[in-house]
Motif scaffolding. Structure first.
Motif, PDB file in Angstrom:
ATOM      1  N   VAL A 133     -53.388 -10.003   4.869  1.00  0.00           N
ATOM      2  CA  VAL A 133     -52.913  -8.777   4.304  1.00  0.00           C
ATOM      3  C   VAL A 133     -54.295  -8.525   3.682  1.00  0.00           C
ATOM      4  O   VAL A 133     -55.409  -8.728   3.673  1.00  0.00           O
ATOM      5  N   ARG A 134     -54.434  -7.435   4.066  1.00  0.00           N
ATOM      6  CA  ARG A 134     -55.038  -6.445   3.502  1.00  0.00           C
ATOM      7  C   ARG A 134     -55.125  -5.340   2.550  1.00  0.00           C
ATOM      8  O   ARG A 134     -53.671  -4.950   2.541  1.00  0.00           O
ATOM      9  N   ALA A 135     -56.189  -4.968   1.370  1.00  0.00           N
ATOM     10  CA  ALA A 135     -55.208  -4.807   0.495  1.00  0.00           C
ATOM     11  C   ALA A 135     -55.206  -2.825   0.593  1.00  0.00           C
ATOM     12  O   ALA A 135     -56.176  -2.174   1.694  1.00  0.00           O
ATOM     13  N   THR A 136     -53.853  -2.768   0.324  1.00  0.00           N
ATOM     14  CA  THR A 136     -54.109  -1.302   0.818  1.00  0.00           C
ATOM     15  C   THR A 136     -54.966  -0.308   0.057  1.00  0.00           C
ATOM     16  O   THR A 136     -55.582   1.125   0.677  1.00  0.00           O
ATOM     17  N   ALA A 137     -55.472  -0.458  -1.153  1.00  0.00           N
ATOM     18  CA  ALA A 137     -56.610   0.057  -2.057  1.00  0.00           C
ATOM     19  C   ALA A 137     -58.042   0.508  -0.467  1.00  0.00           C
ATOM     20  O   ALA A 137     -58.338   1.344  -0.718  1.00  0.00           O
ATOM     21  N   GLN A 138     -57.732  -0.974  -0.054  1.00  0.00           N
ATOM     22  CA  GLN A 138     -59.786  -0.434   0.548  1.00  0.00           C
ATOM     23  C   GLN A 138     -58.675   0.242   1.937  1.00  0.00           C
ATOM     24  O   GLN A 138     -59.714   0.612   2.262  1.00  0.00           O
ATOM     25  N   VAL A 139     -58.080  -0.068   2.650  1.00  0.00           N
ATOM     26  CA  VAL A 139     -57.409   1.275   3.657  1.00  0.00           C
ATOM     27  C   VAL A 139     -57.683   2.441   3.303  1.00  0.00           C
ATOM     28  O   VAL A 139     -57.918   3.123   3.926  1.00  0.00           O
ATOM     29  N   LEU A 140     -57.440   2.935   1.988  1.00  0.00           N
ATOM     30  CA  LEU A 140     -56.799   4.148   1.902  1.00  0.00           C
ATOM     31  C   LEU A 140     -58.729   4.508   1.794  1.00  0.00           C
ATOM     32  O   LEU A 140     -59.034   5.565   1.933  1.00  0.00           O
ATOM     33  N   VAL A 141     -59.330   3.604   1.184  1.00  0.00           N
ATOM     34  CA  VAL A 141     -61.319   4.229   1.022  1.00  0.00           C
ATOM     35  C   VAL A 141     -61.698   4.141   1.895  1.00  0.00           C
ATOM     36  O   VAL A 141     -62.845   4.942   2.295  1.00  0.00           O
ATOM     37  N   GLU A 142     -60.931   3.308   3.495  1.00  0.00           N
ATOM     38  CA  GLU A 142     -62.252   4.039   4.460  1.00  0.00           C
ATOM     39  C   GLU A 142     -61.381   4.900   5.097  1.00  0.00           C
ATOM     40  O   GLU A 142     -62.578   5.196   6.271  1.00  0.00           O
ATOM     41  N   VAL A 143     -59.899   5.149   5.258  1.00  0.00           N
ATOM     42  CA  VAL A 143     -59.702   6.212   5.659  1.00  0.00           C
ATOM     43  C   VAL A 143     -59.781   7.500   5.195  1.00  0.00           C
ATOM     44  O   VAL A 143     -60.837   8.594   6.248  1.00  0.00           O
ATOM     45  N   ILE A 144     -60.094   7.755   3.904  1.00  0.00           N
ATOM     46  CA  ILE A 144     -61.416   8.693   3.249  1.00  0.00           C
ATOM     47  C   ILE A 144     -63.121   8.842   3.201  1.00  0.00           C
ATOM     48  O   ILE A 144     -63.541   9.908   3.817  1.00  0.00           O
ATOM     49  N   GLY A 145     -63.244   7.109   4.072  1.00  0.00           N
ATOM     50  CA  GLY A 145     -64.967   7.384   3.799  1.00  0.00           C
ATOM     51  C   GLY A 145     -64.781   7.828   5.852  1.00  0.00           C
ATOM     52  O   GLY A 145     -66.230   7.922   6.463  1.00  0.00           O
ATOM     53  N   GLY A 146     -63.776   7.574   6.187  1.00  0.00           N
ATOM     54  CA  GLY A 146     -64.426   7.830   7.958  1.00  0.00           C
ATOM     55  C   GLY A 146     -63.928   9.299   8.033  1.00  0.00           C
ATOM     56  O   GLY A 146     -64.637   9.949   8.983  1.00  0.00           O
ATOM     57  N   ALA A 147     -63.881  10.065   7.125  1.00  0.00           N
ATOM     58  CA  ALA A 147     -63.616  11.168   7.153  1.00  0.00           C
ATOM     59  C   ALA A 147     -64.862  12.906   7.342  1.00  0.00           C
ATOM     60  O   ALA A 147     -66.058  12.112   6.249  1.00  0.00           O
ATOM     61  N   ARG A 148     -64.411  13.344   8.526  1.00  0.00           N
ATOM     62  CA  ARG A 148     -66.110  13.670   8.918  1.00  0.00           C
ATOM     63  C   ARG A 148     -65.853  15.720   8.381  1.00  0.00           C
ATOM     64  O   ARG A 148     -67.025  16.195   8.031  1.00  0.00           O
ATOM     65  N   GLU A 149     -64.140  16.101   8.267  1.00  0.00           N
ATOM     66  CA  GLU A 149     -64.294  16.886   8.573  1.00  0.00           C
ATOM     67  C   GLU A 149     -63.299  17.451   7.147  1.00  0.00           C
ATOM     68  O   GLU A 149     -63.146  18.590   6.114  1.00  0.00           O
ATOM     69  N   GLU A 150     -62.161  17.166   7.779  1.00  0.00           N
ATOM     70  CA  GLU A 150     -61.055  17.017   7.016  1.00  0.00           C
ATOM     71  C   GLU A 150     -60.369  16.284   6.437  1.00  0.00           C
ATOM     72  O   GLU A 150     -59.734  14.906   7.361  1.00  0.00           O
ATOM     73  N   LEU A 151     -59.598  15.958   5.177  1.00  0.00           N
ATOM     74  CA  LEU A 151     -58.786  15.034   4.320  1.00  0.00           C
ATOM     75  C   LEU A 151     -57.490  15.593   4.524  1.00  0.00           C
ATOM     76  O   LEU A 151     -57.521  16.320   3.145  1.00  0.00           O
ATOM     77  N   LEU A 152     -56.619  14.867   4.415  1.00  0.00           N
ATOM     78  CA  LEU A 152     -54.919  15.945   3.954  1.00  0.00           C
ATOM     79  C   LEU A 152     -54.759  14.278   3.619  1.00  0.00           C
ATOM     80  O   LEU A 152     -54.175  13.196   3.870  1.00  0.00           O
ATOM     81  N   ALA A 153     -54.063  14.670   2.654  1.00  0.00           N
ATOM     82  CA  ALA A 153     -53.134  13.554   2.006  1.00  0.00           C
ATOM     83  C   ALA A 153     -52.110  14.042   0.490  1.00  0.00           C
ATOM     84  O   ALA A 153     -52.355  14.831   0.277  1.00  0.00           O
ATOM     85  N   MET A 154     -50.705  12.547   0.918  1.00  0.00           N
ATOM     86  CA  MET A 154     -49.841  13.834  -0.213  1.00  0.00           C
ATOM     87  C   MET A 154     -49.599  12.629  -0.596  1.00  0.00           C
ATOM     88  O   MET A 154     -49.305  11.118  -0.246  1.00  0.00           O
ATOM     89  N   THR A 155     -49.055  12.412  -2.128  1.00  0.00           N
ATOM     90  CA  THR A 155     -48.244  11.376  -3.161  1.00  0.00           C
ATOM     91  C   THR A 155     -48.225  11.928  -3.825  1.00  0.00           C
ATOM     92  O   THR A 155     -47.523  13.147  -4.047  1.00  0.00           O
TER      93      THR A 155
END
Length: 284
Positions: A133-155
């Protein structure tokens, strides 16, 4: 809940440069290790990204100086890593043409890793022996942290959450274009209460907010913008059940899929951009 581990990133392979021996050993090639330069080259490519790393390789091949590289390659953080790269080239006597070859090797490795598809499940909540089990929060932060040019999100729902706010702020500061699609209180038809979901991002300057404005009453009566996705650079896609709220990211039982590489992240991003172009999604 088990301790969270960072999303592993495949290390860049170090190119091996070979030189010719002279004298009695003429004609025999041996590997030359240049660890400091290799580390500096890898760090530089990681900061510059694919496009500017290719430009750097071309500049090195043409004998470009440190000053010229720092002037032409303006990605946030580039000046420092380029300075270290040129220092390592001087310290370890790496010719510009060989430095260009190293950089091209790292670019090729990045392209290979980008095109390799990895799919992992992400669960938050109670753990079981067979499923980490991995915290969803951490995964979201890592995805955002890995972006270098563009980040698209929907909620659907969104509430201020410091960890995500810090990650989004850092992304904007390093030059990432950030688009977030949110539901509105009106669009939710009374199912959301309190502040507008868009208010969760009010403290992040530079974020571009969108909503589903063009809803056909005949076809989309009582419809909701219920998608929850995050896409970094069209190469990493996180698709899950969690909204961008602290309760969803940290406390709830949530499930998602993290896709790295392949067509899925690219197609998802293209779909969102096309909805924006068509006016289905409009700026808030």
């Amino acid at each position: 809940m088990r301790a969270c581990q960072p999303v592993p990133r495949p290390p860049l392979p170090r190119p091996t440069v070979r030189r010719q021996e002279s004298g009695a050993d003429s004609g025999r090639s041996v590997a030359v290790s240049r660890r400091e330069f290799e580390n500096a080259a890898g760090a530089t490519v990681a900061v510059l990204g694919l496009s500017q790393a290719k430009d750097l390789a071309g500049l090195l091949a043409r004998g470009g100086s440190r000053e010229r590289a720092q002037s032409e390659l303006r990605t946030p953080g580039a000046e420092a890593v380029l300075g270290r790269l040129y220092e390592a080239m001087d310290e370890e006597s790496v010719p510009l043409t060989e430095a260009a070859a190293y950089v091209r090797g790292y670019v090729a490795a990045l392209l290979h890793n980008r095109d390799s598809v990895r799919v992992r499940t992400v669960w938050s909540g109670p753990s079981t022996p067979g499923v980490p089990v991995r915290a969803t929060a951490q995964v979201l932060v890592e995805v955002i942290g890995g972006a270098r040019e563009e980040l698209l999100a929907m909620t659907y729902a969104a509430r201020p959450y410091p960890a995500l706010t810090r990650a989004l702020t850092a992304a904007v500061e390093r030059g990432v274009t950030v688009h977030i699609v949110v539901e509105t209180l009106t669009g939710a038809g009374g199912l959301l209460h309190g502040q507008e979901p868009a208010e969760a991002f009010a403290s992040v300057p530079g974020v571009r907010l969108w909503h589903w404005a063009a809803r056909d009453p005949a076809r989309h009566a009582h419809s909701r913008q219920h998608a929850k996705v995050a896409i970094a650079d069209r190469r990493t896609l996180f698709l899950g059940s969690a909204n961008l709220t602290e309760s969803a990211a940290r406390r709830n039982m949530e499930a998602g899929v993290l896709v790295s590489g392949g067509e899925a992240p690219k197609r998802a991003a293209e779909h969102i951009v096309e909805l924006q172009r068509m006016g289905v999604l409009r700026p808030l």
